[in-house]
Design an enzyme around this catalytic site. Structure first.
Site, short mmCIF file in Angstrom:
data_model
loop_
_atom_site.label_atom_id
_atom_site.label_comp_id
_atom_site.label_asym_id
_atom_site.label_seq_id
_atom_site.Cartn_x
_atom_site.Cartn_y
_atom_site.Cartn_z
N LYS A 1 -6.48 4.47 8.17
CA LYS A 1 -5.38 5.31 7.67
C LYS A 1 -5.79 6.78 7.59
O LYS A 1 -5.04 7.67 8.01
CB LYS A 1 -4.93 4.80 6.30
CG LYS A 1 -4.23 3.45 6.34
CD LYS A 1 -3.88 2.95 4.95
CE LYS A 1 -3.13 1.63 5.01
NZ LYS A 1 -2.81 1.11 3.66
N SER B 1 0.81 -1.22 0.00
CA SER B 1 0.00 0.00 0.00
C SER B 1 0.85 1.27 0.00
O SER B 1 0.30 2.36 -0.18
CB SER B 1 -0.93 0.01 1.21
OG SER B 1 -0.20 0.08 2.42
#
Length: 790
Positions: free
Chosen positions: A696, A653
């Site tokens: 996140k 990611s």
């Protein structure tokens, strides 16, 4: 700033509209029946239960808290109630070899009665058998045998006495022996008188006595035969007496259990053994001390009582057994030992059943992880299922080389359906490592993690809340609270279009919300109670995330949220600690210089980068070559690092942030530090979805909020992750008032334009890029490095 990539607040959170919940409180709803969102699992379970063939055991596969255990138990119990009871099992002493106890099967509920009948039989034997040897009839027959023996003995001695009188010798009996004595004048002579006789007379007497002794031996030659015949007749009389006493006691049991295989044969052996060993119960007049009643009873129980091994008298239908601790003994049974005069002793009465015995004829439920933790158990379970029998053994003796004298019980025929409950990881591990696994567990019940969030599913979810609150004795929920739980379920599923099937987490949240309700003395669980419960759980588990945030705030960990910097980008990571996950920003840096080492992943070089992260960096190299170096060799040395990371790094990611950071370092164009980036890329620059997007975003938002929101800060995520957004209310509110931004990008170029404020530039037909674009700068710099290398 690209307005086209900025997300509207409505895209950040999918609200559950009140119109989708046509009730005021869950108290008015019908309870939910069945298993929420598990249609595939229900069909597979019904197939597995109904398929009554070897090898069609069941593996229930899914994550914890999805209700997989209660699902399995409820389904099995429902079918088991309609099934027939299995047979009872008893262990009996093997009267031919007591080291190999035998097992008998009796119709369900009759083993208890059989044990009671045998107990009553032994009581009757204990009283009736000794009494049979005290009857006048027995004493008369025994006396007749003794008189016949005594008469033969007396006749033989009378012959000797007649012969002795001719020699003036008297015959006398003393202590069971026969002797001779000289006679003179009608008087027996003692040694003194005998010594006074003339020598010729003494010699005559001695010769006569020697002849009489020989004659006595001749007459008593048949004595051992007479004694043996008498003893045999007494033994036969004793046996006949024992049989006559036992037969009326045992015959009713033979008739009662005539249709039960093995019982009549056992009763016949019991009768024969007692007839042979009747002396264990009957006092022998030759013994100084007769056995006591307690010792007689003990002998009977040790040899003839019933070990009620498995009793289904109170079982309704087929048994459903869950063994929470599947050790070898708990699963396969054991043989217990006692001590007797310092030695270990055992018997068939100390054989104890295991879960397999209790579940025989029904269903055995085991947790796969616990099963595999136990030594020897999984292999032994496979052997039992293959052989279709249960053996009670000591597996350690095969490995230690030390064995003790013990029992070898007859194996029990096995007919059971084993249901293993475990995670997908364990299922696939067994499938890969054990070639027998697929043949033995042919039915997979795969638990869904989530289901589509449509109107029907929402109504069913509300009914599920009603059922759970009733089962847990909780207050009903208001419509607003139910709507909030629907939204939270989508958050757990990580998808606006899905609902989580993790029923266990819903139960926990309902109980915690009800606790908040009771503190406020409210009648219903309201939306404020649900919010308070969620906030309280976050506070309880938030120590580590607060510590990390504090380290950023005091600049122990370096993260910028404003300004510009070359070769520096804010990446986003998710930390998973137990069942708690939270997001935190991490600085990604890159440096570029002439050379031919290519792109060096520092995390990989120091063995902190895990395979998927390293793959992302290699894909990044492929993207650079495909985008910028199609007509010349790409020669450069670059290094990428996740700064201040001291643990293992995995996942791809960060590859979007890494490629943008590398291009910034290559072109010397600074990156806006007000953004944080997450996303994966492929070799063609397409941005791919990642996990943990909500955590996140919230992690970076929390940092910006603590430093002060400026209206320019934001997060860049993949376009494919927009449907996964279920953000907290404070993030959505900040976006709505223009204090925070969330951008969704589909390509590296879109992200690069946002981060640098410079257009990336589209490739022309001739392969070139527009002047002053980011891509043009990158190609130009790479050509310079290539020429310098040449």
């Amino acid at each position: 700033m690209d307005k086209g990539t900025r997300l509207d607040p409505s895209a950040l959170y999918r609200v559950c509209e009140p119109a989708q919940l046509p009730f005021k409180t869950t108290a008015t709803l019908e309870p939910f029946t069945g298993f929420f969102g598990q249609h595939r699992a229900v069909e597979a379970m019904q197939f597995g239960i109904g398929m009554q063939r070897p090898g069609y055991n069941i593996f229930v596969m899914g994550n914890p808290h999805t209700g997989r255990f209660s699902f399995a138990m409820d389904n099995l119990r429902e079918h088991a109630r309609k099934a027939r009871k299995p047979a009872d099992r008893v262990y009996l002493n093997n009267l031919d070899d007591n080291r190999a106890p035998v097992v008998l099967s009796l119709p369900a509920g009759r083993a208890h009665q059989f044990a009671r009948d045998i107990r009553h039989l032994l009581d009757a034997i204990l009283s009736e058998l000794p009494a049979a040897y005290e009857t006048p009839g027995y004493q008369r027959q025994k006396g007749k045998i003794e008189r016949v023996f005594n008469r033969l003995n007396d006749q033989a001695i009378e012959k000797v006495e007649r012969a002795a009188r001719e020699y003036s010798v008297a015959v006398y009996r003393e202590g069971g022996t026969i002797g001779f004595m000289p006679v003179a004048d009608g008087q027996a002579l003692d040694e003194a008188a005998f010594s006074q006789l003339p020598e010729e007379v003494r010699d005559a007497f001695n010769q006569a006595i020697s002849a009489l002794e020989e004659y006595l031996n001749e007459c008593l030659t048949e004595m051992p035969t007479w004694r043996r015949d008498a003893a045999d007749k007494v033994k036969q009389l004793n046996r006949d007496t024992a049989r006559a006493a036992l037969s009326p006691l045992i015959q009713p049991l033979k008739e009662r259990y005539a249709n039960v295989a093995g019982v009549p044969d056992y009763l016949a052996k019991l009768e024969t053994t007692l007839v042979k060993r009747h002396d264990e119960l009957v006092s022998d007049e030759r013994l100084a001390e007769a056995p006591s009643d307690s010792s007689r009873r003990s002998w009977l129980e040790e040899n003839f009582s019933v070990n009620l091994f498995v009793d289904h008298d109170k079982t309704k239908g087929a048994p459903v057994i869950h063994e929470a601790h599947p050790s070898y003994e708990n699963l396969f049974g054991r043989i217990e030992y006692g001590t007797e005069m310092g030695s270990l002793v055992t018997s068939y009465r100390l054989i104890r059943p295991g879960a397999l015995h209790r579940a025989n004829g029904g269903y055995l439920v085991l947790e796969a992880e616990k099963l595999l933790e136990q030594p020897f158990v999984y292999g032994a379970l496979k052997r039992a299922l293959k052989a279709r029998e249960i053996r009670i053994e000591n597996p350690a003796s095969d490995y230690t080389g030390v064995s003790t004298i013990t029992l070898n019980p007859q194996p029990v025929p096995l007919d059971v359906k084993v249901v293993l409950i475990g995670s997908r990881e364990i299922y696939y591990l067994l499938q890969e490592m054990d070639h027998d696994f697929e043949k033995m567990f042919r039915v997979v019940v795969d638990f869904d993690e989530d289901l589509s969030r449509d109107d029907s599913a929402i109504r069913h979810y509300a009914r599920l809340m009603k059922t759970l609150t009733d089962e847990e004795n909780l207050a009903p929920l208001s419509r607003q609270a139910a709507a909030r739980l629907v939204e939270h379920s989508s958050r757990l599923a990580g998808d606006q279009e899905r609902l989580s099937c993790h029923v266990g987490e819903l139960v926990d949240l309902l109980c915690e919300a009800d606790y908040k309700r009771r503190q406020q003395a409210s009648e219903l669980i309201g939306v404020d109670h649900v919010e308070a419960a969620l906030a309280a759980k976050e506070a309880r588990t938030g120590r580590l995330s607060e510590k990390i945030m504090d380290s950023i705030m005091n600049e122990t960990v370096l993260i910028d949220t404003d300004g510009r910097a070359v070769g520096k980008t804010n990446g986003l990571t998710v930390l998973q600690v137990g069942d708690v996950a939270f997001g935190t920003p991490a600085r990604i840096t890159a440096t570029v210089h002439p050379g031919d080492r290519g792109v060096v992943d520092i995390e990989r070089e120091v063995a902190l980068g895990q395979p998927i992260h390293s793959k992302g960096v290699l894909i990044l190299s492929g993207y650079l070559g495909n985008t910028y170096a199609r007509d010349f060799p790409m020669t450069l040395s670059a290094s990428i690092a996740l700064e201040q990371s001291y643990g293992y790094v995995d996942g791809d990611s960060a590859s979007l942030a890494e490629v943008c950071t590398l291009i910034s370092a290559l072109t010397d164009v600074p990156i806006l530090q007000q953004y944080a980036v997450t996303g994966s890329i492929n070799q063609y620059g397409e941005v791919q979805a990642i996990g943990g997007v909500n955590e996140k975003i919230e992690g970076f938002f929390q940092l910006c909020q603590r430093r002060g929101l400026t209206g320019n800060q934001g997060v860049i995520i993949p376009q494919a992750n927009v449907r996964n957004l279920m953000l907290k209310a404070d993030v959505v509110k900040a976006v709505a008032v223009g204090e925070f931004e969330i951008h969704a990008v589909a390509t590296v170029d879109q992200c690069l334009s946002l981060l640098t404020g410079v257009k990336a530039g589209e490739r022309r037909e001739d392969g070139s890029y527009p002047q002053r674009s980011m891509n043009h700068k990158a190609v130009k710099r790479l050509r310079e490095i290539s020429r310098a290398k040449a």
